[in-house]
Write an enzyme that holds these catalytic residues in place. Structure first.
Site, mmCIF file in Angstrom:
data_model
loop_
_atom_site.group_PDB
_atom_site.id
_atom_site.type_symbol
_atom_site.label_atom_id
_atom_site.label_comp_id
_atom_site.label_asym_id
_atom_site.label_seq_id
_atom_site.Cartn_x
_atom_site.Cartn_y
_atom_site.Cartn_z
ATOM 1 N N LEU A 1 0.824 -1.212 0.000
ATOM 2 C CA LEU A 1 0.000 0.000 0.000
ATOM 3 C C LEU A 1 0.858 1.262 0.000
ATOM 4 O O LEU A 1 2.039 1.224 0.410
ATOM 5 C CB LEU A 1 -0.880 0.015 1.250
ATOM 6 C CG LEU A 1 -2.000 -1.030 1.337
ATOM 7 C CD1 LEU A 1 -2.589 -1.058 2.751
ATOM 8 C CD2 LEU A 1 -3.078 -0.756 0.293
ATOM 9 N N SER A 2 0.257 2.345 -0.393
ATOM 10 C CA SER A 2 0.914 3.643 -0.241
ATOM 11 C C SER A 2 1.208 3.853 1.245
ATOM 12 O O SER A 2 0.346 3.602 2.103
ATOM 13 C CB SER A 2 -0.028 4.743 -0.759
ATOM 14 O OG SER A 2 0.540 6.002 -0.548
ATOM 15 N N GLY A 3 2.428 4.247 1.557
ATOM 16 C CA GLY A 3 2.797 4.485 2.954
ATOM 17 C C GLY A 3 3.273 3.245 3.689
ATOM 18 O O GLY A 3 3.594 3.302 4.878
ATOM 19 N N SER B 1 9.405 2.686 -0.639
ATOM 20 C CA SER B 1 10.539 3.528 -1.065
ATOM 21 C C SER B 1 11.636 3.530 -0.008
ATOM 22 O O SER B 1 12.829 3.524 -0.331
ATOM 23 C CB SER B 1 10.074 4.966 -1.324
ATOM 24 O OG SER B 1 9.000 4.961 -2.225
ATOM 25 N N SER C 1 1.652 -1.694 -7.271
ATOM 26 C CA SER C 1 1.334 -2.888 -8.085
ATOM 27 C C SER C 1 0.228 -3.713 -7.421
ATOM 28 O O SER C 1 0.468 -4.814 -6.936
ATOM 29 C CB SER C 1 2.591 -3.719 -8.358
ATOM 30 O OG SER C 1 3.423 -3.867 -7.227
ATOM 31 N N GLY D 1 -10.441 6.624 -6.445
ATOM 32 C CA GLY D 1 -9.719 5.399 -6.832
ATOM 33 C C GLY D 1 -8.379 5.288 -6.137
ATOM 34 O O GLY D 1 -7.383 4.918 -6.755
#
Ligand SMILES: Nc1ncnc2c1ncn2[C@@H]1O[C@H](COP(=O)(O)OS(=O)(=O)O)[C@@H](OP(=O)(O)O)[C@H]1O
Ligand SMILES: Nc1ncnc2c1ncn2[C@@H]1O[C@H](COP(=O)(O)OP(=O)(O)O)[C@@H](O)[C@H]1O
Length: 274
Positions: free
Chosen positions: A106-108, A112, A179, A228
């Protein structure tokens, strides 16, 4: 046309070992082998500057009958070109094996951060990595893509193909993208030889990611200002059979511990040597 031996090909004299090209360093072996493997085709054009046509003639391309042509997607009448310097030679130069570390979550969730920590750890070990980060690639190559399902699929497909090229270059490629669809990730896996695609799942609950919210995107998504958004009103399909799941005590929870887990995996699987 003149005829010559492998010793002078590409202007490198194996015997005299020019500056910057050590003769007894194991990293030079791949290059030497590549030069020597050209010995069979010793015909060169008389061009003085080592031009492309000269290299091609060494390769035996000029004057030879063309191989079969193919059609791939919308690309018709295309032909695959081989080069005597191969992946195995590049890997020997780098003393590592090219592969793809695919970081999904997930984002967060820390994709990265992990990618960067892993890159640093491997760099310290003298290993060459390159990061393909979803956010970054969307600044250039994939700037034409939105976040609807088919564009996410195309995003993943392109990054998968680029990652495959990096792996073929002998580089450890870290692809860090949400992804969200299993099918898209599995398609990338099939691009690579068995074992060369290492799927790393950032197994961090939505509540934790949302509490972090470093870019304020969850807040905007909850307010309906981003439509979304993965995990809010768009799906995320966790991997079923990933190589490594991070975020649990067993694999460490700090970015450094997580990176060490991945490094240990790569070491165990032999990717940190040629
Ligand atoms: N709708 C929506 N859903 C999810 N993420 C969004 C969205 N819109 C923008 N962003 C920002 O884009 C980053 C994710 O890009 P990716 O290329 O990794 O996404 S994907 O793999 O195509 O799903 C993601 O970065 P990370 O937070 O690093 O994951 C966000 O910053
Ligand atoms: N292992 C971790 N433990 C605690 N916080 C983390 C960890 N990894 C990343 N973070 C923090 O979480 C936030 C999101 O990390 P980031 O790497 O940007 O995630 P992603 O790339 O998945 O969106 C950042 O503020 C980062 O500092």
């Amino acid at each position: 046309m003149i005829t010559t031996g492998a010793k002078s090909i590409l202007g490198l004299s194996i015997a005299s070992s020019p500056k910057g090209f050590p003769d007894s360093n194991s990293r030079s072996v791949g290059v030497l082998r590549a030069c020597v493997s050209m010995e069979g085709s010793q015909t060169m054009s008389s061009s003085k500057n080592g031009s492309i046509s000269e290299l091609k003639s060494i390769n035996g391309h000029i004057g030879q009958k063309q191989g079969p042509l193919s059609t791939v997607g919308n690309s018709t009448n295309i032909k695959w070109h081989e080069c005597p310097v191969e992946k195995v030679d590049r890997q020997r130069l780098l003393d590592q094996k090219g592969c793809v570390i695919w970081v999904t979550g997930l984002s967060g969730s820390g994709k990265s951060t992990l990618a960067c920590a892993l890159n640093q750890k491997l760099y310290q070990k003298g290993k060459l990595c390159y990061i393909l980060d979803g956010d970054n690639v969307r600044h250039g190559l994939n700037r034409d893509l939105s976040f609807k399902a088919e564009d996410r699929a195309e995003n993943i497909r392109r990054v998968g193909e680029v990652a495959k090229l990096f792996a073929d270059a002998g580089i450890i490629c870290i692809a860090s993208l949400i992804s969200p669809y299993r099918r898209d990730r599995d398609a990338c896996r099939t691009l690579l030889p068995e074992g060369d695609f290492v799927e790393v799942f950032m197994d961090v609950p939505l509540e934790v990611c949302e509490a972090r919210d470093p870019k304020g995107l969850y807040k905007l998504a909850r307010a309906g200002k981003i439509k979304g958004f993965t995990g809010i009103d768009d799906p995320y399909e966790p991997p079923l059979n990933c190589e490594i799941a991070l975020g649990h005590e067993a694999t460490g929870t700090s970015p450094i511990e997580m990176a060490e887990t991945v490094v240990a995996y790569l070491e165990h699987k032999g990717y940190l040597q040629a």
